[in-house]
Write an enzyme that holds these catalytic residues in place. Structure first.
Site, PDB file in Angstrom:
ATOM      1  CG  ASP A  60      47.416  39.170  51.465  1.00 10.42           C
ATOM      2  OD1 ASP A  60      47.523  38.174  50.718  1.00 10.42           O
ATOM      3  OD2 ASP A  60      47.724  40.312  51.111  1.00 10.42           O
ATOM      4  NE  ARG A  64      53.113  42.108  42.718  1.00  6.57           N
ATOM      5  CZ  ARG A  64      52.365  41.759  41.672  1.00  6.57           C
ATOM      6  NH1 ARG A  64      52.733  42.112  40.443  1.00  6.57           N
ATOM      7  NH2 ARG A  64      51.256  41.071  41.832  1.00  6.57           N
ATOM      8  CB  SER A  92      44.688  50.060  43.979  1.00  6.63           C
ATOM      9  OG  SER A  92      45.628  50.993  43.476  1.00  6.63           O
ATOM     10  CE  LYS A 131      43.062  42.694  48.530  1.00  6.59           C
ATOM     11  NZ  LYS A 131      43.403  42.014  47.265  1.00  6.59           N
TER      12      LYS A 131
END
EC number: 3.4.11.1
Length: 519
Positions: A305, A368, A292, A294
């Site tokens: 990050d 997460r 997915s 960016k």
């Protein structure tokens, strides 16, 4: 004559003062390698004259009142954070920068949720020290300005700039306290600010230089040099597999860089068996988004990050330098999030350390996933408190911007402690909701126990926190979403543009206060 940054009319006024040099000319006359930063307060009443700080007043007397004279004719009274530079006043300090501190009576501003006086000192001292740096003077003495710790923080934070990879670098300026009083507070401020600067360096370094392994090695080096009361365990992929951290491994498998689980211990308590505080930090050393992926614009910022890991590790290094009488454990799952034939795919289901299954509907919600396993592992230490920090969601940046770190917690006691610490440091926090409303959105999942993005786009920071809560059973846990405070443009005047290292000082202050309460 004095060399003053004055308009023509003011220069005429100076000539009329007939000011003479205060020392004999010659090769030994002045040490041009040292500057001085002095503070002056704003007027409390319109008819008042601006007051120097104690150090400023003493220096003014030393030069027979000439500092006051030239300051009065050099322009309007200095506002908070503004500076004025003078030359040739005293042979010990050929360059003197006077900085505006705002009102002397400034204290805690309940609307702003910080101590206005301390923030004014940090900003003013930073501005003054940068003036000295621009003059390429390698040493500066700093007025304590009534709060030596805040002055030290302003100096050390304000002078820092990441230029490690450049051939041409700024002059390194050594800042020290002007006068012998308040040395303890000054040194504490240096330690607090140096901790934040360590986090800034870790976050700013390009991802090809700051790999998971390199990050762990730098933290180990800094922690070992800080105190002998430390242990560092750089856990390899085989250990991660033994711990059945399937959620963490699912993110790491897309990259050629091997994952590392960094575990650091500071054993400051005289009671070796005393339960520790556990800090957990997200350690994605580069986040492409994975499958997915960016957008290309600003993807380079994703070298930071791992800001959660950088801030919690830097805070623990600072606690070790302060020799705090508490035990602390730091945990940082470190890896890259990259697209490849081995990477997570949208719709995959992975299993976390506590047995819960997770449907990965968006591979860019990877922070997460690695935190889930780290939080499960944190419980094995029987901790007093668990605090995790992560650049977790763009939604947090949209909600609060750079004004404050968002805090999600199941403990009002813990919230109050973090809030009080943030007022002191000026690096603010703001409480966010952990409603069951958001939990329902992540546990309503088609293929697994929980979904990594929830049902709706709305309240992304809240659903991310609700996801993490599914891996926490401890009654004193806080999740700090630091995405909004990751960078500094011009919002914090004593930080240069770049990675901010926030909220490292608030975490250090929290640990400092906790150690005092436990004593």
């Amino acid at each position: 004559m004095f060399l003053l940054p004055l308009p023509a009319a003011a220069r005429v006024a100076v000539r009329h003062l007939s000011v003479k040099r205060l020392w004999a000319p010659g090769p030994a006359a002045a040490d041009m390698t040292k500057g001085l930063v002095l503070g002056i307060y704003s007027k409390e009443k319109e008819e008042d004259e601006p007051q120097f700080t104690s150090a400023g007043e003493n220096f003014n007397k030393l030069v027979s009142g000439k500092l006051r004279e030239i300051l009065n004719i050099s322009g309007p009274p200095l506002k908070a954070g503004k500076t004025r530079t003078f030359y040739g006043l005293h042979e010990d300090f050929p360059s003197v920068v006077v900085v505006g501190l705002g009102k002397k009576t400034a204290g805690i501003d309940e609307q702003e949720n910080w101590h206005e006086g301390k923030e004014n000192i940090r900003a003013a001292v930073a501005a003054g020290c940068r003036q000295i740096q621009d003059l390429e003077i390698p040493s500066v003495e700093v007025d304590p300005c009534g709060d030596a710790q805040a002055a030290a923080e302003g100096a050390v934070l304000g002078l820092y700039e990441y230029d490690d990879l450049k051939q041409k670098r700024k002059v390194v300026v050594s800042a020290k306290l002007h006068g012998s009083e308040d040395q303890e507070a000054w040194q504490r401020g240096v330690l607090f600010a140096s901790g934040q600067n360590l986090a800034r360096r870790l976050m700013e370094t390009p991802a090809n230089e700051m790999t998971p392994t390199k990050f762990a090695e730098i933290v180990e080096e800094n922690l070992k040099s800080a105190s002998i009361k430390t242990d560092v365990f750089i856990r390899p992929k085989s250990w991660i597999e033994e711990q059945e951290m399937g959620s963490f491994l699912s993110v790491a498998k897309g990259s050629e860089e091997p994952p590392v689980f960094l575990e650091i211990h500071y054993k400051g308590s005289p009671n070796a068996s005393e339960p520790p505080l556990v800090f957990v930090g997200k350690g994605i050393t580069f986040d492409s988004g994975g499958i997915s992926i960016k957008a290309a614009a600003n993807m380079d910022l994703m070298r930071a990050d791992m800001g959660g890991a950088a801030t919690i590790c830097s805070a623990i290094v600072s606690a070790a330098k302060l020799d705090l009488p508490i035990n602390i454990v730091g945990l940082a799952p470190l890896c890259e999030n990259m697209p490849s034939g081995k990477a997570n795919k949208p719709g995959d289901v992975v299993r976390a350390r506590n047995g819960k299954t997770i449907q990965v509907d968006n591979t860019d919600a990877e922070g997460r996933l690695i935190l889930a396993d780290a939080l499960c592992y944190a419980h094995t230490f029987n901790p007093k408190v668990i605090i995790n920090a992560a650049t977790l969601t763009g939604a947090m940046d949209i909600a609060l911007g750079s004004g404050a770190t968002g805090v999600f917690t199941n403990s009002s006691w813990l919230w109050n402690k973090l809030f009080e610490a943030s007022i002191e440091t000026g690096d603010r926090v703001w409480r966010m909701p952990l409603f069951e409303h958001y939990t329902r959105q992540v546990i309503d999942c088609q293929l697994a126990d929980v979904n990594n993005i929830g049902k709706y786009r709305s309240a992304g920071a809240c659903t991310a926190a609700a996801f993490l809560k599914e891996f926490v059973t401890h009654p004193k846990w806080a999740h700090l979403d630091i995405a909004g405070v990751m960078t500094n443009k011009d919002e914090v005047p004593y930080l240069r543009k770049g990675m901010a290292g926030r909220p490292t000082r608030t975490l250090i202050e929290f640990l400092f206060r906790f150690s005092q309460d436990s004593a």
